[in-house]
Write a protein that holds these residues in place. Structure first.
Motif, short mmCIF file in Angstrom:
data_model
loop_
_atom_site.label_atom_id
_atom_site.label_comp_id
_atom_site.label_asym_id
_atom_site.label_seq_id
_atom_site.Cartn_x
_atom_site.Cartn_y
_atom_site.Cartn_z
N ALA A 126 0.80 -1.22 0.00
CA ALA A 126 0.00 0.00 0.00
C ALA A 126 0.83 1.27 0.00
O ALA A 126 1.90 1.35 0.58
CB ALA A 126 -0.91 -0.01 1.21
N GLY A 127 0.32 2.24 -0.65
CA GLY A 127 0.95 3.56 -0.72
C GLY A 127 0.03 4.40 -1.57
O GLY A 127 -1.05 3.95 -1.92
N SER A 128 0.48 5.60 -1.93
CA SER A 128 -0.36 6.40 -2.81
C SER A 128 -0.39 5.70 -4.17
O SER A 128 0.55 4.99 -4.53
CB SER A 128 0.24 7.79 -2.97
N LEU A 129 -1.47 5.89 -4.89
CA LEU A 129 -1.59 5.27 -6.21
C LEU A 129 -0.41 5.66 -7.09
O LEU A 129 0.19 4.84 -7.76
CB LEU A 129 -2.91 5.68 -6.86
N GLY A 130 -0.05 6.97 -7.03
CA GLY A 130 1.06 7.45 -7.85
C GLY A 130 2.36 6.72 -7.51
O GLY A 130 3.10 6.32 -8.39
N GLY A 131 2.60 6.55 -6.21
CA GLY A 131 3.82 5.88 -5.77
C GLY A 131 3.85 4.43 -6.19
O GLY A 131 4.85 3.94 -6.73
N ARG A 134 4.38 4.22 -9.98
CA ARG A 134 5.74 4.49 -10.41
C ARG A 134 6.64 3.28 -10.20
O ARG A 134 7.44 2.90 -11.04
CB ARG A 134 6.31 5.70 -9.65
N LYS A 135 6.47 2.63 -9.05
CA LYS A 135 7.27 1.44 -8.76
C LYS A 135 6.99 0.34 -9.79
O LYS A 135 7.90 -0.35 -10.24
CB LYS A 135 6.97 0.94 -7.35
N THR A 136 5.72 0.20 -10.15
CA THR A 136 5.39 -0.83 -11.14
C THR A 136 6.01 -0.48 -12.49
O THR A 136 6.53 -1.35 -13.19
CB THR A 136 3.86 -0.97 -11.26
N ARG A 137 5.96 0.79 -12.82
CA ARG A 137 6.55 1.19 -14.10
C ARG A 137 8.05 0.91 -14.12
O ARG A 137 8.60 0.48 -15.13
CB ARG A 137 6.28 2.66 -14.37
N GLU A 138 8.72 1.15 -13.01
CA GLU A 138 10.16 0.87 -12.95
C GLU A 138 10.42 -0.64 -12.99
O GLU A 138 11.40 -1.09 -13.58
CB GLU A 138 10.76 1.51 -11.70
N GLY A 159 -11.69 1.61 -9.83
CA GLY A 159 -11.30 2.92 -9.33
C GLY A 159 -10.47 3.72 -10.30
O GLY A 159 -10.75 3.77 -11.49
N GLN A 160 -9.45 4.34 -9.74
CA GLN A 160 -8.58 5.22 -10.51
C GLN A 160 -7.43 4.46 -11.17
O GLN A 160 -6.80 4.97 -12.09
CB GLN A 160 -7.95 6.25 -9.55
N SER A 161 -7.19 3.26 -10.68
CA SER A 161 -5.97 2.56 -11.10
C SER A 161 -5.90 2.31 -12.60
O SER A 161 -4.83 2.24 -13.17
CB SER A 161 -5.80 1.24 -10.38
N GLU A 162 -7.10 2.15 -13.23
CA GLU A 162 -7.01 1.82 -14.66
C GLU A 162 -6.38 2.95 -15.46
O GLU A 162 -5.66 2.71 -16.42
CB GLU A 162 -8.29 1.52 -15.38
N THR A 163 -6.68 4.19 -15.09
CA THR A 163 -6.12 5.31 -15.84
C THR A 163 -4.60 5.27 -15.76
O THR A 163 -3.91 5.48 -16.76
CB THR A 163 -6.62 6.64 -15.25
N VAL A 164 -4.13 4.93 -14.59
CA VAL A 164 -2.69 4.92 -14.38
C VAL A 164 -2.06 3.71 -15.07
O VAL A 164 -0.97 3.80 -15.64
CB VAL A 164 -2.41 5.03 -12.86
N VAL A 165 -2.77 2.59 -15.10
CA VAL A 165 -2.27 1.43 -15.84
C VAL A 165 -2.25 1.75 -17.33
O VAL A 165 -1.30 1.44 -18.04
CB VAL A 165 -3.13 0.17 -15.58
N GLU A 281 4.96 13.15 -13.77
CA GLU A 281 4.35 12.51 -12.60
C GLU A 281 5.35 12.40 -11.46
O GLU A 281 5.03 12.66 -10.31
CB GLU A 281 3.87 11.10 -12.96
N THR A 282 6.56 11.97 -11.81
CA THR A 282 7.58 11.76 -10.79
C THR A 282 7.98 13.09 -10.16
O THR A 282 8.13 13.18 -8.94
CB THR A 282 8.81 11.06 -11.40
N ILE A 283 8.12 14.11 -11.00
CA ILE A 283 8.43 15.44 -10.45
C ILE A 283 7.33 15.87 -9.48
O ILE A 283 7.60 16.25 -8.33
CB ILE A 283 8.58 16.48 -11.58
N ASN A 284 6.09 15.78 -9.93
CA ASN A 284 4.97 16.20 -9.09
C ASN A 284 4.94 15.43 -7.77
O ASN A 284 4.79 16.01 -6.70
CB ASN A 284 3.64 16.01 -9.82
N ASP A 285 5.11 14.12 -7.89
CA ASP A 285 5.11 13.26 -6.70
C ASP A 285 6.17 13.68 -5.71
O ASP A 285 5.92 13.78 -4.51
CB ASP A 285 5.44 11.82 -7.12
#
Ligand code: GDP
Length: 334
Positions: A126-131, A134-138, A159-165, A281-285
């Motif tokens: 668990a963590g913020s969706l953005g976090g 990002r880990k998954t992307r890396e 939820g929101q996760s699909e947009t990020v996926v 995204e990473t900068i914003n995060d």
């Protein structure tokens, strides 16, 4: 006797040789929030980057119970039987590991989890969706460098996760059921619009006709959607993940899509857009977390919040004062 930690080059060599133990260790570093782990992780990622990118990244979504795990297990086995190497990742930022949470329980993919050509990694905790995202992307980058040429990214379609996926895959597959309305399935129109293919699962037994009817309905619904940027017409298919029916057609559809977007160069365009997106995204995060982790800000926030609630301070003045304190604090640190 304590074992020497691996050097960055040892990590990178291990990953490039397809060593899964080392890959897993590197992913653990990526997922860690400790600054010293992040430091090594970023160096590993940088060195893996030139060896990444050569895969098909596929997002898979659908409400709990639609059959995602079953689908990934059977389609995954099919894809590895064709000689591919498959990595299965997940994005599940929910803190509660309740039933239906993704990949939490590897026994849900019994065969795939012991397939030497498959690598299954549950969602970062668990963590913020953005976090988490990002880990998954890396992690995608590390898996590709390790030779995995097909990447599945699973997420629960509520939820929101699909947009990020969607922002990290080439192809987006939406699993649906027949009989249940869209509302019932909790699928938002926006998610349907992102889909490159919709598959009605559980098309088996006495459900075959209903699945076919649903397929036609979704086809008609998709006709009304605006054309996609890729110029690809989203397909609607049926399958039975359980009985392993129709999985070859889905894989064929994914390959047709890849030919289409390679020909019209949308593939590279989208990957470029995604890279750009992830930079911002990473900068914003990081700006945000740097601000909120700042000890002085942490101390002041509660007081300011109270003053805003008591109408002693306007929201905007409070924000301005806090930001100025933060900038001042940054300057003093230089
Ligand atoms: P998830 O929550 O989306 O990961 O769904 P699961 O893969 O755990 O599946 C939920 C239930 O549906 C399980 O009991 C599966 O056995 C069942 N199921 C999955 N796919 C099929 C299918 O193609 N046909 C039928 N009849 N049942 C299926």
């Amino acid at each position: 006797k304590r074992k020497q930690p691996l050097t960055v080059d040892q990590y990178v060599d291990g990953i490039l040789q397809g060593n899964r133990t080392i890959l897993s260790k590197a992913v653990t570093l990526v997922e860690s929030n400790k600054p010293e782990h992040q430091q090594i992780a970023q160096e590993i990622i940088l060195k893996c980057l030139p060896h990444s990118g050569r895969s098909i990244r596929i997002g898979i979504t659908g409400v709990p119970g639609v059959g995602k795990s079953t689908f990934i297990e059977s389609t995954g086995k099919y894809i590895t039987s064709l000689g591919h190497k498959l990595a299965v990742l997940a994005i599940d930022p929910s803190s509660e590991r309740s039933k239906g949470s993704i990949l939490g329980d590897k026994t849900r993919m019994e065969e795939l989890s012991i397939d030497p050509n498959a690598y299954i990694r549950p969602s970062p905790s668990a963590g913020s969706l953005g976090g988490v995202a990002r880990k998954t992307r890396e992690t995608i980058i590390l898996c590709e460098a390790a030779g995995f040429d097909v990447i599945f990214i699973e997420t629960v379609g509520v939820g929101q996760s699909e947009t990020v996926v969607h922002s990290m895959v080439d192809f987006f597959l939406l699993l649906m059921l027949s009989g249940a309305g869209d509302e019932l399935q909790g699928i938002k129109r926006g998610i349907m619009e992102m889909a490159d293919a919709i598959t009605i699962n559980k098309a088996d037994g006495d459900n075959v006709d209903r699945a076919e009817m649903a397929r036609v309905q979704y086809m008609n619904a998709l006709q009304l959607f605006p054309p996609t940027d890729s110029g690809w017409k989203p397909k609607v298919l049926t399958c039975s993940a359980f009985r392993k029916i129709g999985l070859d057609k889905i894989w064929q559809t994914i390959n047709d899509y890849m030919s289409h977007v390679n020909e019209n160069q949308y593939f590279q365009h989208k990957r470029n857009e995604q890279s750009k997106f992830w930079m911002y995204e990473t900068i914003n995060d990081q700006l945000k977390s740097n601000f909120y982790q700042n000890p002085q800000i942490k101390k002041l926030l509660a007081t300011f919040e109270e003053q805003v609630l008591n109408e002693e301070l306007s929201s905007f003045v409070a924000a301005k004062d806090l930001l100025e304190t933060y900038y001042q604090n940054q300057k003093e640190q230089e």
